[in-house]
Design an enzyme around this catalytic site. Structure first.
Site, PDB file in Angstrom:
ATOM      1  CE1 TYR A 135       2.793  58.453  77.788  1.00 54.64           C
ATOM      2  CE2 TYR A 135       2.957  60.834  77.894  1.00 54.64           C
ATOM      3  CZ  TYR A 135       2.294  59.674  78.203  1.00 54.64           C
ATOM      4  OH  TYR A 135       1.136  59.735  78.922  1.00 54.64           O
ATOM      5  CE  LYS A 185       1.275  42.426  80.000  1.00 55.03           C
ATOM      6  NZ  LYS A 185       0.289  41.771  80.886  1.00 55.03           N
ATOM      7  CG  ASP A 217      -1.509  42.360  83.957  1.00 51.22           C
ATOM      8  OD1 ASP A 217      -0.423  42.394  84.559  1.00 51.22           O
ATOM      9  OD2 ASP A 217      -1.895  41.362  83.323  1.00 51.22           O
ATOM     10  CG  ASP A 241      -0.539  59.030  81.535  1.00 45.60           C
ATOM     11  OD1 ASP A 241      -0.771  60.055  82.199  1.00 45.60           O
ATOM     12  OD2 ASP A 241      -1.216  58.684  80.552  1.00 45.60           O
ATOM     13  CG  ASP A 245      -4.894  59.964  85.724  1.00 44.13           C
ATOM     14  OD1 ASP A 245      -3.938  60.719  86.007  1.00 44.13           O
ATOM     15  OD2 ASP A 245      -5.799  60.284  84.933  1.00 44.13           O
TER      16      ASP A 245
HETATM   17  C1  IPM Z   1      -0.011  63.730  82.795  1.00 43.87           C
HETATM   18  C2  IPM Z   1      -0.864  64.016  81.591  1.00 43.87           C
HETATM   19  C3  IPM Z   1       0.037  64.201  80.382  1.00 43.87           C
HETATM   20  C4  IPM Z   1       0.784  62.905  80.172  1.00 43.87           C
HETATM   21  C5  IPM Z   1      -0.690  64.647  79.103  1.00 43.87           C
HETATM   22  C6  IPM Z   1      -1.506  65.895  79.330  1.00 43.87           C
HETATM   23  C7  IPM Z   1       0.263  64.827  77.971  1.00 43.87           C
HETATM   24  O1  IPM Z   1      -1.807  63.004  81.415  1.00 43.87           O
HETATM   25  O2  IPM Z   1       0.818  64.577  83.166  1.00 43.87           O
HETATM   26  O3  IPM Z   1      -0.165  62.653  83.376  1.00 43.87           O
HETATM   27  O4  IPM Z   1       0.264  61.978  79.532  1.00 43.87           O
HETATM   28  O5  IPM Z   1       1.910  62.806  80.650  1.00 43.87           O
HETATM   29 MG    MG Z   2      -1.841  61.564  82.945  1.00 44.47          MG
END
Ligand code: IPM
Ligand code: MG
Length: 350
Positions: A135, A185, A217, A241, A245
């Site tokens: 990042y 990884k 993975d 990240d 999710d």
């Molecule tokens: C998160 C989001 C952010 C990230 C984006 C919006 C930059 O996806 O907080 O997970 O990738 O960290």
């Molecule tokens: Mg995110």
């Protein structure tokens, strides 16, 4: 308690308004000041993280953030995109430790797309490193090389960066089920070989906590196959990240999940795990519970007000038991409410 409130874009202002109402109802001594971050800041000050906001955020003990982003800024140059504001505030405040709990509330068991027996009782904490990795790595860019476009980013971690986030994970596990799964990884990436080596070193400081390792993975697969095997998962910025999710969806709605991003001294930024949902912005239908639960995390981690945090969490459980549901978690037979009514219900339950 000095709190900087950054409502942001999309549904951000609606959901933070409810969290602010809940905080104010607690009768704690708080000072709150609002600022601009993200797209709204680009429109007002041509900068997603303007100086005035930098100052506010630095002076505050904690930041409560709604969400940033929207289609109207998607074609802006990188420096003028709302997400850039978020990345800069994380880096500026040194918020390296991102805690993303994924908890399945029994009342919402049907909201998950997975079978109830796979997710019932789920309680995972993802600890994501937030200020390093690909990042922020240099060099990065898009250039022309040998007559064609060439895109590149750099993944890197220092051992001290790895060590401090691993310690956060081990400390958290000590207060939970004493298991840490470190995700990397290492079969392909040297950077994550170092991650694994340092994880093993840090584990020696925590003989009471079990450390396991998993390739990313496989971790993605195990999260949907048998998610209850996990207690604390710790990983780098990019893997975290993605996996967070995925983990959020085990619970059915990302609209329920709070997060905390902490520095070395528990100063923190608290935000829902979901985005700005431009499609429903301004309609008064967004789920404010993730932001309200983020305010509870703020009380717990930055202000050491465990009782107040539990009061909020208890109120959220109560409104779910009472059948209040925003659209994202609605099921027939429940009481469908909007953002503000959900806030009202939480206040009543408090
Ligand atoms: C998160 C989001 C952010 C990230 C984006 C919006 C930059 O996806 O907080 O997970 O990738 O960290
Ligand atoms: Mg995110």
């Amino acid at each position: 308690m000095k709190i900087c409130v950054l409502p942001g874009d999309g549904i951000g202002p609606e959901i933070t308004a409810e969290a602010v109402r809940v905080l104010k109802a607690l009768d704690l001594k708080m000072e709150m000041e609002e600022g601009l971050l993200g797209g709204c800041a680009i429109d007002a000050a041509k900068d997603p993280f303007p100086e005035a906001t930098q100052k506010l955020a630095k002076e505050a003990d904690a930041v409560l953030l709604g969400a940033v982003g929207g289609p109207q800024w998607d074609n802006n140059p990188r420096e003028l995109r709302p997400e850039r504001g978020l990345l800069r505030i994380r880096k500026d405040l040194g918020l390296f430790a991102n805690l993303r709990p994924a908890i399945l509330y029994p009342e919402l068991a049907n909201a998950s797309t997975l079978k109830p027996e796979v997710v019932a009782g789920l309680d995972i904490l993802i600890v994501r490193e937030l200020t390093g990795d690909i990042y922020f790595g240099q060099p990065r860019g898009i250039e022309v090389r040998n007559g064609e476009r060439f895109g590149f980013n750099t993944m890197h971690y220092t051992e001290s960066e790895i060590r401090r986030i691993l310690r956060v994970a081990f400390e958290a596990a000590r207060k939970r089920n004493k298991k840490v799964c470190s995700v990397d990884k290492m079969n392909v990436l040297e950077c994550t070989q170092l991650w694994r080596d340092v994880a093993n070193e840090v584990a020696k400081e925590y003989p009471d906590v079990e450390l396991t390792h998993m390739l990313v993975d496989n971790a993605a697969m195990q999260l949907v196959k048998a998610p209850k095997q996990f207690d604390v998962m710790v990983t780098g910025n990019m893997f975290g990240d993605i996996l967070s999710d995925e983990a959020s969806m085990l619970t059915g709605s990302i609209g329920m999940l709070p997060s905390a991003s902490l520095d070395e001294n528990n100063k923190g930024l608290y935000e829902p795990s979901h985005g700005s949902a431009p499609d429903i912005a301004g309609k008064g239908v967004a789920n404010p519970l993730a932001t309200i639960l983020s305010a509870a995390m703020m009380l717990r981690y930055t202000f050491n007000q465990e009782a107040a945090a539990q009061r909020i969490e208890g109120a959220v459980k109560k409104v779910l038991a009472q059948g209040f549901r925003t659209g994202d978690i609605y099921e027939p037979g429940m009481r469908k409410v909007g953002t503000k009514e959900m806030g009202d219900a939480v206040l009543a339950a408090l």
